[in-house]
Design a protein around this motif. Structure first.
Motif, PDB file in Angstrom:
ATOM      1  N   PRO A  71      -8.826   0.158  15.775  1.00 49.54           N
ATOM      2  CA  PRO A  71      -8.785  -1.221  15.287  1.00 49.54           C
ATOM      3  C   PRO A  71      -7.712  -2.102  15.921  1.00 49.54           C
ATOM      4  CG  PRO A  71      -7.974   0.288  13.599  1.00 49.54           C
ATOM      5  CD  PRO A  71      -8.443   1.127  14.727  1.00 49.54           C
ATOM      6  N   PHE A  72      -6.617  -1.529  16.422  1.00 48.58           N
ATOM      7  CA  PHE A  72      -5.630  -2.427  17.026  1.00 48.58           C
ATOM      8  C   PHE A  72      -5.037  -1.906  18.332  1.00 48.58           C
ATOM      9  CE2 PHE A  72      -3.739  -0.040  13.634  1.00 48.58           C
ATOM     10  CZ  PHE A  72      -4.195  -0.592  12.452  1.00 48.58           C
ATOM     11  N   LEU A  73      -4.261  -2.773  18.954  1.00 46.51           N
ATOM     12  CA  LEU A  73      -3.649  -2.450  20.243  1.00 46.51           C
ATOM     13  C   LEU A  73      -2.596  -1.357  20.064  1.00 46.51           C
ATOM     14  CD1 LEU A  73      -3.088  -6.036  21.678  1.00 46.51           C
ATOM     15  CD2 LEU A  73      -4.727  -4.331  22.467  1.00 46.51           C
ATOM     16  N   LEU A  75       0.966   0.744  20.310  1.00 46.62           N
ATOM     17  CA  LEU A  75       2.369   0.353  20.135  1.00 46.62           C
ATOM     18  C   LEU A  75       3.235   1.299  20.967  1.00 46.62           C
ATOM     19  CD1 LEU A  75       2.723  -0.220  16.272  1.00 46.62           C
ATOM     20  CD2 LEU A  75       2.529  -1.943  18.062  1.00 46.62           C
ATOM     21  N   LEU A  83       3.216   3.258  12.627  1.00 48.39           N
ATOM     22  CA  LEU A  83       1.817   2.940  12.942  1.00 48.39           C
ATOM     23  C   LEU A  83       0.873   3.707  12.012  1.00 48.39           C
ATOM     24  CD1 LEU A  83      -0.208   1.395  14.692  1.00 48.39           C
ATOM     25  CD2 LEU A  83      -0.156   3.277  16.326  1.00 48.39           C
ATOM     26  N   TRP A  86       0.943   1.726   8.745  1.00 51.01           N
ATOM     27  CA  TRP A  86       0.202   0.458   8.867  1.00 51.01           C
ATOM     28  C   TRP A  86      -1.292   0.718   8.996  1.00 51.01           C
ATOM     29  CZ3 TRP A  86       4.194  -1.190  13.043  1.00 51.01           C
ATOM     30  CH2 TRP A  86       5.335  -1.715  12.407  1.00 51.01           C
ATOM     31  N   ASN A  89      -2.809   1.580   5.717  1.00 52.88           N
ATOM     32  CA  ASN A  89      -2.962   0.364   4.915  1.00 52.88           C
ATOM     33  C   ASN A  89      -4.179  -0.430   5.364  1.00 52.88           C
ATOM     34  OD1 ASN A  89      -0.705   0.934   3.456  1.00 52.88           O
ATOM     35  ND2 ASN A  89       0.646  -0.448   4.587  1.00 52.88           N
ATOM     36  N   TRP A  90      -4.290  -0.592   6.667  1.00 50.64           N
ATOM     37  CA  TRP A  90      -5.423  -1.349   7.218  1.00 50.64           C
ATOM     38  C   TRP A  90      -6.742  -0.702   6.824  1.00 50.64           C
ATOM     39  CZ3 TRP A  90      -9.485  -0.087  10.387  1.00 50.64           C
ATOM     40  CH2 TRP A  90     -10.252  -1.157  10.850  1.00 50.64           C
ATOM     41  N   HIS A 103      -3.097  -7.012  -2.116  1.00 44.18           N
ATOM     42  CA  HIS A 103      -1.805  -6.843  -1.480  1.00 44.18           C
ATOM     43  C   HIS A 103      -0.737  -7.036  -2.553  1.00 44.18           C
ATOM     44  CE1 HIS A 103       1.385  -8.288   1.562  1.00 44.18           C
ATOM     45  NE2 HIS A 103       1.392  -6.977   1.456  1.00 44.18           N
ATOM     46  N   GLU A 143       2.514  -1.519  -1.717  1.00 42.04           N
ATOM     47  CA  GLU A 143       1.785  -2.402  -0.807  1.00 42.04           C
ATOM     48  C   GLU A 143       0.359  -2.703  -1.266  1.00 42.04           C
ATOM     49  OE1 GLU A 143       2.474  -4.552   2.443  1.00 42.04           O
ATOM     50  OE2 GLU A 143       3.506  -2.645   2.724  1.00 42.04           O
ATOM     51  N   LEU A 144      -0.301  -1.703  -1.877  1.00 42.88           N
ATOM     52  CA  LEU A 144      -1.723  -1.839  -2.175  1.00 42.88           C
ATOM     53  C   LEU A 144      -2.013  -1.557  -3.648  1.00 42.88           C
ATOM     54  CD1 LEU A 144      -3.062   0.232   0.860  1.00 42.88           C
ATOM     55  CD2 LEU A 144      -2.978  -2.260   0.703  1.00 42.88           C
ATOM     56  N   LYS A 164      12.108  -3.615   5.113  1.00 37.82           N
ATOM     57  CA  LYS A 164      12.346  -4.402   6.315  1.00 37.82           C
ATOM     58  C   LYS A 164      13.783  -4.941   6.315  1.00 37.82           C
ATOM     59  CE  LYS A 164       8.751  -6.746   5.234  1.00 37.82           C
ATOM     60  NZ  LYS A 164       7.472  -7.397   4.995  1.00 37.82           N
ATOM     61  N   ARG A 187       7.058  -5.271  15.142  1.00 39.60           N
ATOM     62  CA  ARG A 187       6.600  -6.648  14.945  1.00 39.60           C
ATOM     63  C   ARG A 187       7.142  -7.225  13.642  1.00 39.60           C
ATOM     64  NH1 ARG A 187       2.122  -4.457  17.519  1.00 39.60           N
ATOM     65  NH2 ARG A 187       1.589  -5.564  19.447  1.00 39.60           N
ATOM     66  N   LYS A 188       7.625  -6.358  12.754  1.00 39.13           N
ATOM     67  CA  LYS A 188       8.195  -6.839  11.497  1.00 39.13           C
ATOM     68  C   LYS A 188       9.723  -6.772  11.536  1.00 39.13           C
ATOM     69  CE  LYS A 188       4.276  -5.276   8.786  1.00 39.13           C
ATOM     70  NZ  LYS A 188       3.867  -4.748   7.509  1.00 39.13           N
TER      71      LYS A 188
END
Lengths: 288, 364
Positions: A71-73, A75, A83, A86, A89-90, A103, A143-144, A164, A187-188
Motif C-alpha cells: 500500500p505505500f512507498l 521507508l 512501519l 503504521w 493501523n492502515w 481514529h 490509535e484505533l 511523538k 515523517r512524524k
C-alpha cells in the motif's frame, strides 16, 4: 527469517520479516500476546521486506506488504518497526472487516470506556498513556477505536502506544512505562513506542460499553476546562475521525449512532498532565 | 489451476464445499478471493446458501458484503444523477458492465464490488454528453495532452471524468472496443436491443446477449488478468440465469457474429468453461463456431491458465509472470496495430519513468 502468527485481539496477524529490528520489536512489545500454530486463521498476512530496485545498493529500505498488496512507498530500513505499526493501523482502518473503526484512543474501567478522538495536536496519546500508567485505566488502544456493530461494544486492541517528539520524555518518566528505541527523522518526527501495560495485555480479549466521548485539546499551561456538548455536535466531530463508517453503509451509520446513544460527550482543554487526568476524573464522577 | 484458486472456484459453484474447510484453508481462500476482487461475491454466494463460516473468517466475508451493499447504493445514486444530467439530450444512455448488472438486478451483481461507472452513448452525441456532464459537475481527470489525444483519436471512450463533489468516476464509451482494434463491434445493435430502466428517463441496460458479448470481449481484450476470474464469474452467472430460456445460446452466438466478435467470444467462453464448467459446457459452444479457432485457442488457453493466478503469496512464479506479459501484449495488439502499439508502449514507459511517486506510509 521470522515467521510467526500472533494473536493481537481481535485479530490473528502473521508477521514475516528478515529484519532483526522487527523481531526485537515483537519480543519487546508483544511478549504477552499468544503465538498461534500455523494452522490458525490469519486475518492479516504481513511481510516486512527489503526494498527492491537499484536504490538498495546505497540505501537500505523496508517495504510493507499485506496479503501481497504494497500500500505505500518503502521507508529507510531502520524504520522497519514503526512501519509495522503504521502498516497494521492502515490495514485495520482500510480493510472491510465489519467493525466500525475510528481514529481514537480508548480506555476502559469497570466495563465502561472513554473514547478520545484524535484530532491533530489533541494530546491523545499522552493523555492515553497517563490514564493507563498514572490511573488504573485499562488500555484498549491509543490509535484505533474498534466497535462491534452487533452490540455496539468496543473491542480491546492493546498495541504499544506510539509517542511523538516531546511526549516521549514526558511518558518515559511515568512509573511502569517501558519505552523502546527512538526513531529519528520519520515523517512524524521522532517516534518511540511505549509498551501496553501488562495488566491491559492480560485482558486483551476484553470488550466494554462506551460511556464517554471526550474531545481533548492540549494547550501548554492553558487553564483547564470541561464542557459537555450535545450528541449531535459530537456526531459531527467524531464522524470526521471515522475511517470506514461511510463504506459500511447503514450499518456504519447505525453503529455510530448506537455509540453516541450510550455516551455523554465532552470537550476538554488542559495545559498539563495533571489537569487532563483531573478533567477525565471529573467527567467520570459526574456520571451516576 | 493453483489449489487455492480451485478451492475458491469450487466454493463459488458449490457453496456446500465450505463444510470441509479448516481455518488455515479459509485464510488462504479469503486472501485469494480478495486479490481476485471476488471476496464480496464469495460472501454473497455463501450467505445465500447459508454457508457463512463461523468465527474469524466470517468477519472478512460480512465486511465485504457490507461494502458491496454500500457500493450498490452508490451506483444507483450515480445512475439517478447521470439520468438527470443527460435526460434532456433525448438519446439512449446504456449502462455497461458492473453498473448494468446492478441496475438490471442480474445475479452477477450480488456481492460484487464496483469501480467506475461505464456508459455507452451514440458517438454523434459525444460532445453534448461531455458538455452536459461538465455542467452537472463532472470534469476530465487526465489533463495530459498525450492522454487526451490517445483517448479521443484511438479509443472507444473519452477520457474518464470525475465528479467534483462525490469523487465518483464515469467512463463515457461510444463503442465497446477501441477504434483501432482488429474487430469492429456494432454499437447500434446494443442501442436497438437495450432495455429501458423503469423509473429513469434515458437510462437503459444492454440485452443479456450484449452484456455477455461485452464481458467476453473485455475478458480477452483487457491486458490485465487481475480481474479475469471475477469477469469469468460474471459471465458464468449471466449464462446460468439465461440458458434456461430456450435458444439463448443461439441468440448469443448471433449477437457475437453481428458484432464481428465470434472469435473472442468463443475464446472467452472456453476460458469460462475451464473454471465454471457448469455454466457452459463444451457442446454448448458449438453455435459459436469454436472449432474454427480450436488450435490457436488451445495455445492461448494454456497461456491464460498460467496467467490467471490470483496468488496470496508475495511473489508470482516466473511462468505466470511471462504468461501475464504475453497476455498483456496480445491484448494490446488486438487493440491497435503493431506500429501504433510500439509507439504507445514506448511513450507510456517514458511517462511511467518520469511520473511522481504515489502515496506514503503516514496515517494522518
Amino acid at each position: 527469517m521470522l515467521d510467526t502468527i500472533i494473536r493481537i485481539p481481535p485479530f490473528n496477524v502473521r508477521v514475516q520479516s528478515s529484519f532483526p529490528e522487527v523481531r526485537s520489536h515483537l519480543d519487546r512489545f508483544y511478549e504477552g500476546f499468544a503465538r498461534l500454530s500455523s494452522d490458525a486463521f490469519v486475518d492479516f498476512d504481513v511481510q516486512l521486506l527489503p526494498g527492491k530496485g537499484v536504490r538498495r545498493l546505497w540505501r537500505k529500505q523496508v517495504r510493507f506488504q499485506v496479503d501481497s498488496q504494497t500500500p505505500f512507498l518503502p521507508l529507510p530500513a531502520d524504520q522497519a518497526a514503526p512501519l509495522l505499526e503504521w502498516g497494521l493501523n492502515w490495514t485495520i482502518a482500510s480493510r472491510s472487516l465489519g467493525y466500525l473503526v475510528l481514529h481514537a484512543a480508548v480506555l476502559a474501567r469497570h466495563d465502561r470506556a472513554v473514547i478520545l478522538p484524535g484530532f491533530p495536536g489533541a494530546g491523545k496519546s499522552t493523555l492515553c498513556a497517563s490514564l493507563c500508567h498514572l490511573r488504573d485505566w485499562q488500555l484498549f488502544s491509543d490509535e484505533l477505536a474498534i466497535v462491534r456493530p452487533d452490540d455496539g461494544r468496543l473491542v480491546a486492541h492493546p498495541r504499544p502506544i506510539s509517542l511523538k517528539n516531546q511526549s516521549i520524555d514526558l511518558v518515559s518518566a511515568f512509573p511502569g512505562a517501558s519505552l523502546g528505541p527512538l526513531f529519528h527523522d520519520t515523517r512524524k518526527g521522532t517516534v518511540a513506542h511505549a509498551a501496553a501495560p501488562k495488566s491491559s495485555v492480560a485482558q486483551a480479549e476484553a470488550t466494554a460499553q462506551a460511556g464517554w466521548i471526550v474531545f481533548p485539546t492540549f494547550r501548554q499551561d492553558a487553564p483547564a476546562s470541561v464542557d459537555e456538548i450535545s450528541r449531535a455536535e459530537a456526531f459531527m466531530l467524531i464522524q470526521q475521525q471515522s475511517f470506514n463508517q461511510e463504506r459500511m453503509g447503514d450499518v456504519g451509520f447505525e453503529t455510530l449512532c448506537a455509540l453516541l446513544t450510550q455516551s455523554r460527550c465532552y470537550r476538554i482543554e488542559y495545559g498539563s498532565t495533571e489537569d487532563g487526568l483531573n478533567a477525565i476524573q471529573q467527567i467520570v464522577e459526574s456520571t451516576p | 489451476m493453483p489449489p487455492d484458486v480451485a478451492t475458491l472456484v469450487a466454493l463459488l459453484s458449490a457453496p456446500d464445499t465450505a463444510e470441509h474447510l479448516d481455518e488455515a484453508a479459509w485464510s488462504r481462500v479469503i486472501a485469494v478471493a480478495r486479490n481476485a476482487n471476488l471476496l464480496g461475491k464469495l460472501a454473497a454466494r455463501l450467505d445465500a446458501a447459508n454457508r457463512l463460516p463461523p468465527g474469524n473468517p466470517s468477519r472478512h466475508l460480512v465486511g465485504a458484503l457490507m461494502l458491496s451493499r454500500r457500493q450498490r447504493q452508490s451506483v444507483t445514486w450515480e445512475a439517478v444523477q447521470i439520468d438527470d444530467a443527460l435526460a434532456d439530450l433525448n438519446i439512449p444512455v446504456v449502462l455497461l458492465k458492473g453498473a448494468a448488472y446492478a441496475m438490471a438486478r442480474h445475479a452477477s451483481a450480488d456481492g460484487r464490488l464496483f469501480g467506475d461507472i461505464d456508459i455507452l452513448v451514440p458517438r454523434a452525441s459525444l460532445d453534448q454528453v461531455e458538455m452536459h456532464l461538465m455542467v452537472s459537475g463532472w470534469t476530465a481527470i487526465k489533463q495530459d495532452a498525450y492522454d487526451q489525444r490517445y483517448y479521443r483519436q484511438w479509443m472507444h471512450e473519452i477520457p474518464p471524468m470525475m465528479h467534483v463533489r462525490r469523487g465518483t468516476v464515469i467512463d463515457v464509451h461510444h463503442t465497446i472496443l477501441p477504434l483501432t482494434a482488429r474487430y469492429r463491434p456494432n454499437p447500434e445493435r446494443i442501442f436497438d436491443a437495450a432495455i429501458p430502466l423503469p423509473g429513469y428517463r434515458c437510462m437503459m441496460t444492454p440485452s443479456p446477449e450484449d452484456l455477455i458479448v461485452h464481458s467476453c470481449c473485455h475478458l480477452v481484450h483487457e491486458g490485465e488478468v487481475d480481474n479475469a476470474l471475477r469477469d469469468m464469474h460474471d459471465i458464468a452467472c449471466l449464462l446460468e440465469s439465461n440458458t434456461g430460456s430456450g435458444d439463448f445460446l443461439h441468440r448469443l452466438a448471433a449477437a457475437a457474429s453481428d458484432h464481428d466478435l465470434s472469435e473472442p467470444v468463443a475464446l472467452a467462453l472456453r476460458l469460462v468453461n475451464r473454471f465454471f464448467p457448469d455454466a457452459c459446457t463444451m457442446e454448448q459452444l458449438e453455435p459459436f463456431g469454436a472449432k474454427r479457432w480450436e488450435r490457436a485457442h488451445n495455445a492461448l488457453l494454456r497461456r491464460y491458465m498460467r496467467a490467471i493466478h490470483p496468488s496470496s503469496e508475495g511473489s508470482i512464479p516466473l511462468g505466470t509472470a511471462i504468461a501475464r506479459q504475453l497476455v498483456y501484449v496480445r491484448a494490446h495488439r488486438l487493440r491497435m496495430p503493431m506500429g501504433m502499439l510500439t509507439r504507445h508502449l514506448a511513450r507510456k514507459a517514458w511517462m511511467h519513468l518520469t511520473e511522481s511517486p504515489k502515496t506514503d506510509a503516514r496515517m494522518e
